[in-house]
Design a protein around this motif. Structure first.
Motif, mmCIF file in Angstrom:
data_model
loop_
_atom_site.group_PDB
_atom_site.id
_atom_site.type_symbol
_atom_site.label_atom_id
_atom_site.label_comp_id
_atom_site.label_asym_id
_atom_site.label_seq_id
_atom_site.Cartn_x
_atom_site.Cartn_y
_atom_site.Cartn_z
ATOM 1 N N ASP A 10 0.807 -1.218 0.000
ATOM 2 C CA ASP A 10 0.000 0.000 0.000
ATOM 3 C C ASP A 10 0.837 1.262 0.000
ATOM 4 O OD1 ASP A 10 -2.228 -1.604 0.031
ATOM 5 O OD2 ASP A 10 -2.526 -1.477 2.198
ATOM 6 N N GLY A 11 2.154 1.117 0.050
ATOM 7 C CA GLY A 11 3.018 2.277 -0.053
ATOM 8 C C GLY A 11 3.221 3.028 1.248
ATOM 9 N N PHE A 12 3.817 4.194 1.139
ATOM 10 C CA PHE A 12 4.186 4.999 2.302
ATOM 11 C C PHE A 12 2.959 5.683 2.908
ATOM 12 C CE2 PHE A 12 5.175 7.084 -1.744
ATOM 13 C CZ PHE A 12 4.293 8.148 -1.718
ATOM 14 N N PRO A 13 3.022 6.039 4.203
ATOM 15 C CA PRO A 13 1.895 6.742 4.827
ATOM 16 C C PRO A 13 1.757 8.156 4.284
ATOM 17 C CG PRO A 13 3.742 6.631 6.346
ATOM 18 C CD PRO A 13 4.110 5.780 5.170
ATOM 19 N N VAL A 14 0.521 8.629 4.190
ATOM 20 C CA VAL A 14 0.231 10.005 3.774
ATOM 21 C C VAL A 14 -0.174 10.784 5.014
ATOM 22 C CG1 VAL A 14 -1.302 11.464 2.398
ATOM 23 C CG2 VAL A 14 -0.392 9.337 1.439
ATOM 24 N N GLU A 15 0.558 11.858 5.308
ATOM 25 C CA GLU A 15 0.396 12.568 6.568
ATOM 26 C C GLU A 15 0.179 14.055 6.339
ATOM 27 O OE1 GLU A 15 3.331 9.846 9.318
ATOM 28 O OE2 GLU A 15 4.243 11.227 7.895
ATOM 29 N N GLY A 16 -0.342 14.708 7.373
ATOM 30 C CA GLY A 16 -0.555 16.146 7.308
ATOM 31 C C GLY A 16 0.765 16.901 7.339
ATOM 32 N N GLY A 17 0.807 18.065 6.691
ATOM 33 C CA GLY A 17 1.996 18.890 6.704
ATOM 34 C C GLY A 17 3.095 18.414 5.790
ATOM 35 N N LYS A 18 2.842 17.376 4.998
ATOM 36 C CA LYS A 18 3.835 16.860 4.061
ATOM 37 C C LYS A 18 3.327 17.056 2.641
ATOM 38 C CE LYS A 18 6.092 13.488 7.067
ATOM 39 N NZ LYS A 18 6.553 12.093 7.197
ATOM 40 N N GLY A 19 4.267 17.069 1.712
ATOM 41 C CA GLY A 19 3.919 17.310 0.326
ATOM 42 C C GLY A 19 3.996 16.062 -0.517
ATOM 43 N N TYR A 20 3.144 16.019 -1.550
ATOM 44 C CA TYR A 20 3.091 14.859 -2.438
ATOM 45 C C TYR A 20 2.914 15.353 -3.868
ATOM 46 C CZ TYR A 20 2.359 12.722 2.055
ATOM 47 O OH TYR A 20 2.523 12.355 3.364
ATOM 48 N N ILE A 21 3.562 14.673 -4.785
ATOM 49 C CA ILE A 21 3.404 14.958 -6.207
ATOM 50 C C ILE A 21 2.513 13.881 -6.789
ATOM 51 C CG2 ILE A 21 4.587 15.219 -8.413
ATOM 52 C CD1 ILE A 21 7.125 15.908 -6.793
ATOM 53 N N VAL A 22 1.437 14.292 -7.438
ATOM 54 C CA VAL A 22 0.537 13.333 -8.086
ATOM 55 C C VAL A 22 0.394 13.720 -9.552
ATOM 56 C CG1 VAL A 22 -0.742 12.737 -5.995
ATOM 57 C CG2 VAL A 22 -1.516 14.652 -7.395
ATOM 58 N N ASN A 23 0.259 12.715 -10.390
ATOM 59 C CA ASN A 23 0.027 12.949 -11.820
ATOM 60 C C ASN A 23 -1.343 12.404 -12.190
ATOM 61 O OD1 ASN A 23 1.331 13.580 -14.649
ATOM 62 N ND2 ASN A 23 0.276 11.612 -14.863
ATOM 63 N N VAL A 24 -2.211 13.267 -12.716
ATOM 64 C CA VAL A 24 -3.551 12.838 -13.085
ATOM 65 C C VAL A 24 -3.724 12.957 -14.602
ATOM 66 C CG1 VAL A 24 -4.634 13.335 -10.868
ATOM 67 C CG2 VAL A 24 -4.441 15.159 -12.540
ATOM 68 N N PRO A 25 -4.327 11.940 -15.230
ATOM 69 C CA PRO A 25 -4.464 11.951 -16.696
ATOM 70 C C PRO A 25 -5.485 12.951 -17.203
ATOM 71 C CG PRO A 25 -5.514 10.010 -15.768
ATOM 72 C CD PRO A 25 -4.787 10.687 -14.636
ATOM 73 N N GLU A 26 -6.400 13.373 -16.334
ATOM 74 C CA GLU A 26 -7.415 14.371 -16.672
ATOM 75 C C GLU A 26 -7.608 15.291 -15.482
ATOM 76 O OE1 GLU A 26 -8.573 14.633 -19.630
ATOM 77 O OE2 GLU A 26 -7.903 12.720 -20.472
ATOM 78 N N THR A 27 -8.230 16.449 -15.713
ATOM 79 C CA THR A 27 -8.549 17.348 -14.606
ATOM 80 C C THR A 27 -9.430 16.625 -13.601
ATOM 81 O OG1 THR A 27 -8.382 19.297 -16.021
ATOM 82 C CG2 THR A 27 -9.653 19.525 -13.989
ATOM 83 N N ARG A 28 -9.087 16.737 -12.337
ATOM 84 C CA ARG A 28 -9.820 16.036 -11.285
ATOM 85 C C ARG A 28 -10.447 17.044 -10.323
ATOM 86 N NH1 ARG A 28 -10.494 11.319 -13.678
ATOM 87 N NH2 ARG A 28 -8.716 9.893 -13.605
ATOM 88 N N ASN A 29 -11.698 16.778 -9.956
ATOM 89 C CA ASN A 29 -12.426 17.600 -8.998
ATOM 90 C C ASN A 29 -13.044 16.655 -7.980
ATOM 91 O OD1 ASN A 29 -13.728 19.641 -7.700
ATOM 92 N ND2 ASN A 29 -15.204 20.074 -9.330
ATOM 93 N N PHE A 30 -12.483 16.624 -6.777
ATOM 94 C CA PHE A 30 -12.909 15.649 -5.775
ATOM 95 C C PHE A 30 -12.820 16.282 -4.403
ATOM 96 C CE2 PHE A 30 -8.402 15.386 -6.257
ATOM 97 C CZ PHE A 30 -7.915 15.214 -4.976
ATOM 98 N N ALA A 31 -13.236 15.549 -3.379
ATOM 99 C CA ALA A 31 -13.263 16.103 -2.022
ATOM 100 C C ALA A 31 -12.437 15.257 -1.068
ATOM 101 C CB ALA A 31 -14.702 16.188 -1.518
#
Length: 454
Positions: free
Chosen positions: A183-204
């Motif tokens: 499942d990969g590394f933990p995602v935490e508050g105050g940290k940065g992540y680079i994501v690549n999306v194939p289309e514009t994404r609008n989510f919550a």
């Protein structure tokens, strides 16, 4: 349920849906719909032993909705915060509801909703919509989810092809792709992540305010800008204007470069790859990344947080597989970066035949020139007896290195390559000059030149 009760709904002569409970003794008890509006359908899907039910209905002209509750307490709408619609199909004995919801960008996600206290539900009911542009984005997670988030969760939520973060302690990037075995590394508050999306994404994002990091707040709580802000990690600044925005090169609608990139894949050919590493080198930039193999999977990531190009369309990427003892365990493999790779920010490969050369080969000794010792690398495509003979320029045999019966494989590290101490058959050091060394098997022979320089 365990007491023999059954729930459902029936349609009257006037087309009205009515939910009901059939008790164990055969009695039918009906209960009211959540609203007085006209329903296209209303289905009661299940009930727990504690008589909590889940239902799904659709009012004419509206989206389907999910309701949870009891006959005495009534049914109340269950909605994933920030969703367009929420549909629950099943309820487990612990009261958790299973279903799916649609995000604003049209994607459908599965969910498991656990019923909790009003205090807990209120704390985790915050929802903040984020818009990601097509391609690479920097992202920080504005809310703490009810359960810990990891790289796999973030990719599922955003619809990304990969997620990259910086290991601050080791100062190198790590990545997760859907091909990973975990499942990969933990995602935490105050940290940065680079994501690549194939289309514009609008989510919550849904959750509670983080308690381990200060939040960026606007007039209406956490802002979209906070969620999509630059990562709180140390940029690898290069010369030039660090604040200059990345403008991708586009030619005929095709992106020509990317400021973050992942080379990932799977290895085949051995039972295990414990202790193996992968080196990835861009032949144009000479940038090299080394990453460990996990199981049979690897992901080598690079990025420039000033958003300058790290890879271009047509770049040649060289991959080498290295064993635990430093021995190269594959041919040098080369792959060209395609438009699809740029669009996904991922070059996905499959490396077959690890540890099994496709041909016999005698390689150049190292060091060369040398004094007083050298190593002679070679590779074998099959199990065979092997010897290496050393000759001077007159053709006189100086020394024979009998290597015995060797298994097919690569022999190039100092622990595996043939070793010559620069002495002849009598143990005397040979004179400076040019010599020839010849690899011999019953089916193969190859000769190369070496130099002793004293």
């Amino acid at each position: 349920n365990a007491s023999g009760g059954m729930v459902g709904s029936y349609v009257g002569d006037d087309g009205t849906y009515t939910p009901y409970l059939r008790a164990a003794d055969g009695r039918y008890v009906s209960f009211s719909l959540p609203t007085k509006e006209t329903y296209e359908f209303f289905y009661v899907h299940g009930q727990t032993d504690t008589k909590i039910s889940v239902a799904r209905g659709k009012v004419v002209g509206e989206v389907p909705r999910t309701y949870v509750g009891s006959f005495l307490g009534g049914l109340h709408e269950l909605k994933v915060p920030g969703s367009v619609s929420t549909e629950g199909y099943n309820i487990n004995q612990d009261g958790s509801v299973v279903g799916h919801y649609d995000s604003p960008d049209g994607r459908r996600h599965g969910f498991i909703a656990k019923l909790g206290t009003e205090e807990v539900s209120t704390a985790f009911s915050n929802a903040y919509t984020v818009k990601l542009s097509k391609g690479l984005n920097m992202l920080s997670v504005p809310l703490a989810p009810s359960t810990p988030m990891n790289a796999k969760n973030l990719v599922a939520l955003t619809g990304a092809t990969t997620v990259i973060t910086l290991d601050a302690a080791k100062q190198h990037f790590i990545a997760w792709t859907p091909g990973a075995p975990d499942d990969g590394f933990p995602v935490e508050g105050g940290k940065g992540y680079i994501v690549n999306v194939p289309e514009t994404r609008n989510f919550a994002f849904v959750g509670a305010p983080w308690t381990n990091t200060p939040m960026i707040r606007g007039d209406r709580g956490v802002t979209d800008e906070a969620a999509a802000a630059a990562p709180a990690i140390t940029p690898m600044i290069r010369a030039g204007n660090a604040n200059k925005a990345f403008i991708p090169l586009i030619y005929r609608g095709v992106a020509q470069d990317a400021w973050a990139f992942v080379v990932s894949g799977h290895l085949k050919g051995k039972p295990t790859f414990d202790g193996y590493t992968i080196t990835v080198r861009n032949l144009r930039t000479n940038n090299t990344i080394t990453t460990p193999v996990q199981g049979d999977y690897f992901a080598a990531a690079t990025a420039d947080l000033t958003r300058r190009s790290v890879v271009k369309l047509g770049d040649i990427v060289e991959i080498r597989v290295i064993g635990p003892d430093g021995n190269f365990e594959s041919q040098t493999l080369r792959f060209e970066v395609t438009p699809e790779n740029i669009a996904n920010a991922v070059l996905s490969v499959r490396l077959d035949g690890i540890g099994k050369p496709n041909q016999n080969l005698l390689l150049q000794n190292y060091p060369n020139p040398f004094n007083p010792e050298t190593w002679i690398p070679y590779q074998l495509s099959e199990d065979t007896p092997v010897s290496i003979s050393i000759y001077d320029t007159t053709g006189r045999l100086v020394r024979t290195l009998s290597l015995g019966f060797q298994s097919a494989g690569f022999y190039n590290s100092r622990s595996r390559a043939a070793y010559w101490d620069g002495r002849n058959a009598l143990g005397e050091r040979v004179a400076s000059g040019i010599y020839f060394y010849q690899l011999t098997t019953p089916a193969f022979q190859q000769t190369r030149r070496l130099v002793i320089l004293k």
